[in-house]
Structures are given as C-alpha cells and as structure tokens.
Design a protein around this motif. Structure first.
Motif, PDB file in Angstrom:
ATOM      1  N   SER A   1      -5.411  11.206  -9.127  1.00 49.47           N
ATOM      2  CA  SER A   1      -6.333  10.348  -8.379  1.00 49.47           C
ATOM      3  C   SER A   1      -5.492   9.519  -7.429  1.00 49.47           C
ATOM      4  CB  SER A   1      -7.122   9.435  -9.329  1.00 49.47           C
ATOM      5  OG  SER A   1      -6.277   8.410  -9.842  1.00 49.47           O
ATOM      6  N   MET A   2      -6.124   8.813  -6.519  1.00 48.15           N
ATOM      7  CA  MET A   2      -5.356   7.992  -5.584  1.00 48.15           C
ATOM      8  C   MET A   2      -4.568   6.915  -6.298  1.00 48.15           C
ATOM      9  SD  MET A   2      -7.614   7.585  -2.123  1.00 48.15           S
ATOM     10  CE  MET A   2      -9.157   7.167  -2.949  1.00 48.15           C
ATOM     11  N   ALA A   3      -5.076   6.439  -7.414  1.00 49.42           N
ATOM     12  CA  ALA A   3      -4.366   5.414  -8.183  1.00 49.42           C
ATOM     13  C   ALA A   3      -3.257   6.000  -9.037  1.00 49.42           C
ATOM     14  CB  ALA A   3      -5.346   4.644  -9.066  1.00 49.42           C
ATOM     15  N   GLY A   4      -3.333   7.288  -9.335  1.00 49.09           N
ATOM     16  CA  GLY A   4      -2.371   7.907 -10.224  1.00 49.09           C
ATOM     17  C   GLY A   4      -2.975   8.207 -11.576  1.00 49.09           C
ATOM     18  N   ASP A   5      -2.191   8.827 -12.432  1.00 45.70           N
ATOM     19  CA  ASP A   5      -2.664   9.241 -13.748  1.00 45.70           C
ATOM     20  C   ASP A   5      -2.987   8.030 -14.614  1.00 45.70           C
ATOM     21  OD1 ASP A   5      -3.056  11.238 -15.911  1.00 45.70           O
ATOM     22  OD2 ASP A   5      -1.313  10.227 -16.774  1.00 45.70           O
TER      23      ASP A   5
ATOM     24  N   GLY B   1      -5.728  -5.648 -16.101  1.00 42.73           N
ATOM     25  CA  GLY B   1      -5.169  -5.725 -14.762  1.00 42.73           C
ATOM     26  C   GLY B   1      -5.313  -4.429 -14.001  1.00 42.73           C
ATOM     27  N   ALA B   2      -5.306  -4.531 -12.673  1.00 45.60           N
ATOM     28  CA  ALA B   2      -5.366  -3.358 -11.810  1.00 45.60           C
ATOM     29  C   ALA B   2      -3.974  -2.753 -11.680  1.00 45.60           C
ATOM     30  CB  ALA B   2      -5.905  -3.754 -10.430  1.00 45.60           C
ATOM     31  N   ALA B   3      -3.915  -1.444 -11.375  1.00 45.67           N
ATOM     32  CA  ALA B   3      -2.617  -0.776 -11.292  1.00 45.67           C
ATOM     33  C   ALA B   3      -2.724   0.502 -10.483  1.00 45.67           C
ATOM     34  CB  ALA B   3      -2.079  -0.460 -12.690  1.00 45.67           C
ATOM     35  N   ILE B   4      -1.610   0.841  -9.816  1.00 45.75           N
ATOM     36  CA  ILE B   4      -1.491   2.125  -9.140  1.00 45.75           C
ATOM     37  C   ILE B   4      -0.099   2.688  -9.402  1.00 45.75           C
ATOM     38  CG2 ILE B   4      -3.176   1.857  -7.288  1.00 45.75           C
ATOM     39  CD1 ILE B   4      -0.876   0.902  -5.475  1.00 45.75           C
ATOM     40  N   ALA B   5      -0.023   4.011  -9.421  1.00 44.13           N
ATOM     41  CA  ALA B   5       1.270   4.687  -9.451  1.00 44.13           C
ATOM     42  C   ALA B   5       1.838   4.671  -8.043  1.00 44.13           C
ATOM     43  CB  ALA B   5       1.117   6.113  -9.954  1.00 44.13           C
ATOM     44  N   THR B   6       3.166   4.552  -7.942  1.00 42.79           N
ATOM     45  CA  THR B   6       3.816   4.431  -6.637  1.00 42.79           C
ATOM     46  C   THR B   6       5.030   5.348  -6.559  1.00 42.79           C
ATOM     47  OG1 THR B   6       5.204   2.592  -7.402  1.00 42.79           O
ATOM     48  CG2 THR B   6       3.080   2.025  -6.408  1.00 42.79           C
ATOM     49  N   VAL B   7       5.580   5.442  -5.371  1.00 46.29           N
ATOM     50  CA  VAL B   7       6.801   6.228  -5.174  1.00 46.29           C
ATOM     51  C   VAL B   7       7.980   5.323  -5.542  1.00 46.29           C
ATOM     52  CG1 VAL B   7       8.148   7.600  -3.563  1.00 46.29           C
ATOM     53  CG2 VAL B   7       5.660   7.515  -3.342  1.00 46.29           C
ATOM     54  N   GLY B   8       8.292   5.275  -6.824  1.00 46.41           N
ATOM     55  CA  GLY B   8       9.380   4.453  -7.316  1.00 46.41           C
ATOM     56  C   GLY B   8       9.065   2.970  -7.246  1.00 46.41           C
ATOM     57  N   GLY B   9      10.049   2.157  -7.645  1.00 45.42           N
ATOM     58  CA  GLY B   9       9.888   0.711  -7.580  1.00 45.42           C
ATOM     59  C   GLY B   9       9.824   0.206  -6.152  1.00 45.42           C
ATOM     60  N   THR B  10      10.543   0.859  -5.248  1.00 42.82           N
ATOM     61  CA  THR B  10      10.503   0.457  -3.845  1.00 42.82           C
ATOM     62  C   THR B  10       9.110   0.651  -3.273  1.00 42.82           C
ATOM     63  OG1 THR B  10      12.829   1.047  -3.570  1.00 42.82           O
ATOM     64  CG2 THR B  10      11.523   0.835  -1.571  1.00 42.82           C
ATOM     65  N   GLY B  11       8.467   1.757  -3.636  1.00 44.59           N
ATOM     66  CA  GLY B  11       7.095   1.985  -3.206  1.00 44.59           C
ATOM     67  C   GLY B  11       6.146   0.927  -3.739  1.00 44.59           C
ATOM     68  N   ALA B  12       6.387   0.477  -4.975  1.00 44.12           N
ATOM     69  CA  ALA B  12       5.552  -0.581  -5.552  1.00 44.12           C
ATOM     70  C   ALA B  12       5.717  -1.884  -4.776  1.00 44.12           C
ATOM     71  CB  ALA B  12       5.913  -0.784  -7.022  1.00 44.12           C
TER      72      ALA B  12
ATOM     73  N   GLN C   1      -8.584  -3.146  -7.843  1.00 48.72           N
ATOM     74  CA  GLN C   1      -8.252  -1.738  -8.051  1.00 48.72           C
ATOM     75  C   GLN C   1      -8.654  -0.889  -6.847  1.00 48.72           C
ATOM     76  OE1 GLN C   1      -6.626  -0.380 -10.990  1.00 48.72           O
ATOM     77  NE2 GLN C   1      -6.355   1.174  -9.423  1.00 48.72           N
ATOM     78  N   ASP C   2      -9.810  -1.180  -6.301  1.00 46.36           N
ATOM     79  CA  ASP C   2     -10.292  -0.428  -5.141  1.00 46.36           C
ATOM     80  C   ASP C   2      -9.364  -0.619  -3.944  1.00 46.36           C
ATOM     81  OD1 ASP C   2     -12.340   1.171  -3.785  1.00 46.36           O
ATOM     82  OD2 ASP C   2     -12.748  -0.667  -2.664  1.00 46.36           O
ATOM     83  N   ASN C   3      -8.881  -1.831  -3.753  1.00 42.84           N
ATOM     84  CA  ASN C   3      -7.988  -2.104  -2.630  1.00 42.84           C
ATOM     85  C   ASN C   3      -6.608  -1.491  -2.845  1.00 42.84           C
ATOM     86  OD1 ASN C   3      -8.931  -4.292  -0.382  1.00 42.84           O
ATOM     87  ND2 ASN C   3     -10.116  -4.501  -2.262  1.00 42.84           N
ATOM     88  N   LEU C   4      -6.131  -1.474  -4.071  1.00 41.47           N
ATOM     89  CA  LEU C   4      -4.838  -0.835  -4.348  1.00 41.47           C
ATOM     90  C   LEU C   4      -4.925   0.669  -4.097  1.00 41.47           C
ATOM     91  CD1 LEU C   4      -3.624  -2.633  -7.616  1.00 41.47           C
ATOM     92  CD2 LEU C   4      -2.884  -3.034  -5.265  1.00 41.47           C
ATOM     93  N   ALA C   5      -5.996   1.278  -4.552  1.00 33.13           N
ATOM     94  CA  ALA C   5      -6.165   2.724  -4.322  1.00 33.13           C
ATOM     95  C   ALA C   5      -6.221   3.026  -2.826  1.00 33.13           C
ATOM     96  CB  ALA C   5      -7.428   3.222  -5.022  1.00 33.13           C
ATOM     97  N   ALA C   6      -6.852   2.135  -2.054  1.00 34.75           N
ATOM     98  CA  ALA C   6      -6.923   2.324  -0.605  1.00 34.75           C
ATOM     99  C   ALA C   6      -5.536   2.248   0.017  1.00 34.75           C
ATOM    100  CB  ALA C   6      -7.852   1.286   0.008  1.00 34.75           C
ATOM    101  N   LEU C   7      -4.679   1.375  -0.499  1.00 34.51           N
ATOM    102  CA  LEU C   7      -3.309   1.291   0.009  1.00 34.51           C
ATOM    103  C   LEU C   7      -2.574   2.613  -0.213  1.00 34.51           C
ATOM    104  CD1 LEU C   7      -2.176  -2.284  -1.102  1.00 34.51           C
ATOM    105  CD2 LEU C   7      -2.551  -1.492   1.234  1.00 34.51           C
ATOM    106  N   ASN C   8      -2.741   3.197  -1.391  1.00 32.67           N
ATOM    107  CA  ASN C   8      -2.130   4.509  -1.630  1.00 32.67           C
ATOM    108  C   ASN C   8      -2.691   5.548  -0.669  1.00 32.67           C
ATOM    109  OD1 ASN C   8      -0.211   4.029  -3.561  1.00 32.67           O
ATOM    110  ND2 ASN C   8      -1.326   4.973  -5.255  1.00 32.67           N
ATOM    111  N   ARG C   9      -3.997   5.512  -0.469  1.00 32.29           N
ATOM    112  CA  ARG C   9      -4.634   6.493   0.405  1.00 32.29           C
ATOM    113  C   ARG C   9      -4.053   6.433   1.823  1.00 32.29           C
ATOM    114  NH1 ARG C   9      -6.667  11.417   0.808  1.00 32.29           N
ATOM    115  NH2 ARG C   9      -8.495  11.600   2.150  1.00 32.29           N
ATOM    116  N   MET C  10      -3.745   5.231   2.303  1.00 29.76           N
ATOM    117  CA  MET C  10      -3.274   5.059   3.671  1.00 29.76           C
ATOM    118  C   MET C  10      -1.782   5.314   3.837  1.00 29.76           C
ATOM    119  SD  MET C  10      -5.484   1.779   5.036  1.00 29.76           S
ATOM    120  CE  MET C  10      -5.217   0.772   3.576  1.00 29.76           C
TER     121      MET C  10
END
Length: 386
Positions: free
Chosen positions: A67-71, A88-99, A262-271
């Motif tokens: 999913s856009m947020a990750g597993d 809390g809200a959360a998303i998977a990122t490309v490493g810590g730098t991506g977070a 959560q919705d806004n974090l997922a949108a950040l991943n999407r963009m």
C-alpha cells in the motif's frame, strides 16, 4: 536547462574512503566509514536476517505493491519495537533518510514558517535535508568539548529561544557524530523544556540496540512521545538489522487525528515514491513477529553492542597510557558507533599523512571500524602527533 547545473560539493566521507583505498601503505586504519564492521572488517548478514529471507523466499506468493503507507505488519512491528505500543500514524520509507525527508515535507506543508533546530554538531545530512526542504534552521549547543559530555547549560539557553510550533531534531540514542547522549535526568529536562515551549520533537532513531540495548535505547523516545502532545520519529533499520542496502525505514507521527495524519503521510509517499520498497521491511517484520527469530536477532545485536563497548574501553585505556592523560576517558562512556576525539584538523591531517590513520576532519571516528589489534597503534599515533 542542463547548462545551469552547478557542481555539487564533494562528500567528505566518500572522499575519505577513496583516499583510503588509494593509499598503498599496509596497516592503514579506516575510521571514517559509517557502517558497522566486525573484527574481520566485514559488514556481515545477520543469521536472523538470512533465516527470515529464506522463509520469505519460500512463502511469498506475489510481488505486487503493498500500500502507499507500506506493509501494515511492518509498521505495527516498528511501533512496538520503538514505542512499546501500536498507536500513531506511520508510513514505510526509503531508509531513515527517507523518513526524515517525509517528516520535513510534512512540516513544510503545514507550518512552513517553523524553524528546525539542530544539535551542534549533527549528522551532515540533517542540515542538507532541511535546506533542500526550504525550511529555516538554527543550532543549539550540544557537546561540551572540555568533558566530552552534554553542554546542558548551553543547550537549555539555546533551546530557550524555541518558538511554539518549531521542530527540534533530537538523536534518540547513539548521537552521531559525538557518541555523547543525555542522561535520563537530562532527557527529562529536555522534554519539559519542549513541552513548555510548544515545540515538536523530530527524533532520529538510527541506532536502536547499538547503545545500551533495544529497550534502553528506546527509553528517551518513549518518554518524549508520552509527555508531548505531538512527536515525529524517523527510524532506520539499516544498522539495527544490518540491512543497509535494503533501505528499510519508517516515519511515525503521534498526535492529531490519526486518520487525517495517516492520510497525509500516505499522500507524501504517493508524491515521492508512490509505493515504498518492501523486501527489507518484510524481513524486519518477519524477525520481530517471530519469537525465535526475535530472540536470535536480539542476541546477535547484543553481541555487536558489547563488542563496541569493549573496543571503547580498550581505546580509552590505550589513549590514557600513550598520552599520559585521561582527557579521552569519555570514549568509554559514549555509546554507539561514533565518537569525536576533539583533535584539531592539523593533527587529523598528520595522522593520515604520517600514520595512515583515516578519520573525518572533525576527528569523528567509527568505533566499529577499529580492530582490536589496531587500538595500540592508533593510541600511539595520537600521542605522536599531539
């Protein structure tokens, strides 16, 4: 367009690595690289990681997106490891730098007038990421060069100027580049200051388990998350699980309406990345959710942690003996992969030129890059050039 491109500044660590490789002298010592190395100079694959990957290979039936947020299993496992709970809200990122990048983009989109406060010194990528996001930044004093500990009066004075809504970037454990960490009492003072100021902590948690243990290294983050109404945590799995190239990380955001955040974090991943990478995240979730693999991983991580502490103690003792002073005693008290020895640039250059000892210009050394047999020679080289 392309004719307007400008040369980018050289990366100090990559430049140092190349100089080390080009040096033909036997016995040279590389203390600049920012990854864990064992006694043989390797960055090994953990046994728990191998077992988890084998299980994934045997059981995985699809490579479609998560999913856009990750597993979800990965994000819940990271929440439990870091916070001891799953809110809390959360998303998977490309490493810590991506977070970190996603956290700063969240700040830019909500409070672009906020100032991001950084410890002096800090990881060089921190100010670069903030500048790229177009946010203001300021520094707070952190290291006391006389003691190698925290300059608490200076830190408190500087953070006394923090405005409501400002972001204060903190290292959750194993401060990079100094290795100096606040005590439990000092963390309480910092948390109270941020609470009074109405500031929001952005906690960079890249070395959980490398300092005082998996649970102990999460204590400061948990305290801040419990005491303050809002907090952001940028977590990396690279070091704790030894999966650097898999680029597994997560951004946790506490406070506000969870569904909206959560919705806004997922949108950040999407963009930015649309869907986050999954293999490393699935390895981490497999390990953390399986009691046997979890215990095996914790035992391996504990061996790594204790090995670095033994190296610290040996180096502090060797420097004391070679230099005839206890000014380097702080090396044994510090935690994590790094310490800054407090040597002037001219001495750092002399160590490289005359002794084949490579460290960054600010005298930051990677404790995990120091083999036991090299400790006496490093101490003697520091004494000879001091």
């Amino acid at each position: 367009m392309l004719e307007r491109l400008k040369p980018q500044p050289a990366d100090a660590i990559l430049h140092l690595m190349q100089a080390f490789r080009d040096d033909p002298r036997p016995g040279r010592i590389d203390l600049g690289v920012g990854v864990y190395k064992d006694a043989a100079g390797r960055t090994p694959v953990m046994a728990a990681v191998r077992r988890a990957e084998r299980r994934i290979w045997e059981e995985e039936e699809t490579k479609t997106y998560t999913s856009m947020a990750g597993d979800a299993a990965f994000l819940d496992a990271m929440r439990r490891m870091i916070l001891g709970r799953t809110d809390g809200a959360a998303i998977a990122t490309v490493g810590g730098t991506g977070a970190l990048r996603q956290a700063l983009d969240l700040v830019r989109g909500t409070t672009p007038e906020a100032t991001v406060w950084l410890s002096a010194p800090t990881w060089p990528n921190h100010p670069a990421l903030i500048d790229h996001a177009g946010l203001r930044r300021a520094e707070y004093r952190y290291l006391d060069p006389a003691t190698g500990g925290i300059d608490l009066p200076g830190l408190m004075e500087d953070l006394g100027r923090v405005a409501p809504g400002d972001i204060v970037l903190l290292h959750g454990c194993c401060h990079n580049p100094t290795g100096a960490n606040p005590t439990e009492e000092e963390w309480g003072i910092i948390a109270a200051l941020l609470e009074r100021a109405g500031a929001i902590p952005l906690i960079d948690l890249a070395y959980q388990g490398f300092g005082d243990g998996v649970e102990a290294d999460a204590a400061a983050t948990r305290r801040l998350a419990a005491q303050l109404p809002q907090a952001m945590i940028a977590a990396s799995c690279s070091k704790s699980f030894g999966i650097y190239r898999e680029r597994a990380g997560a951004l946790l955001v506490l406070g506000g309406v969870r569904a909206l955040v959560q919705d806004n974090l997922a949108a950040l991943n999407r963009m930015t990345i649309s869907f986050p990478p999954d293999h490393g995240a699935r390895v981490v979730a497999t390990i953390l959710d399986d009691p046997g693999l979890n215990a095996e991983w914790r035992a391996e991580l504990e061996a790594i942690r204790l090995g670095m502490i033994r190296t610290r103690e040996a180096l502090a003792g060797a420097l004391t003996a070679a230099c005839g002073t206890d000014r380097f005693a702080f090396v044994a008290r510090h935690r994590g992969m790094f310490s800054r020895l407090g040597l002037p640039p001219a001495q750092v250059e002399a160590l490289r030129r005359d002794h084949g000892v490579y460290m960054l210009g600010d005298s930051r050394i990677n404790i995990a890059g120091l083999r036991a047999e090299d400790v006496p020679r490093l101490a003697e080289a520091v004494a000879a050039t001091g």
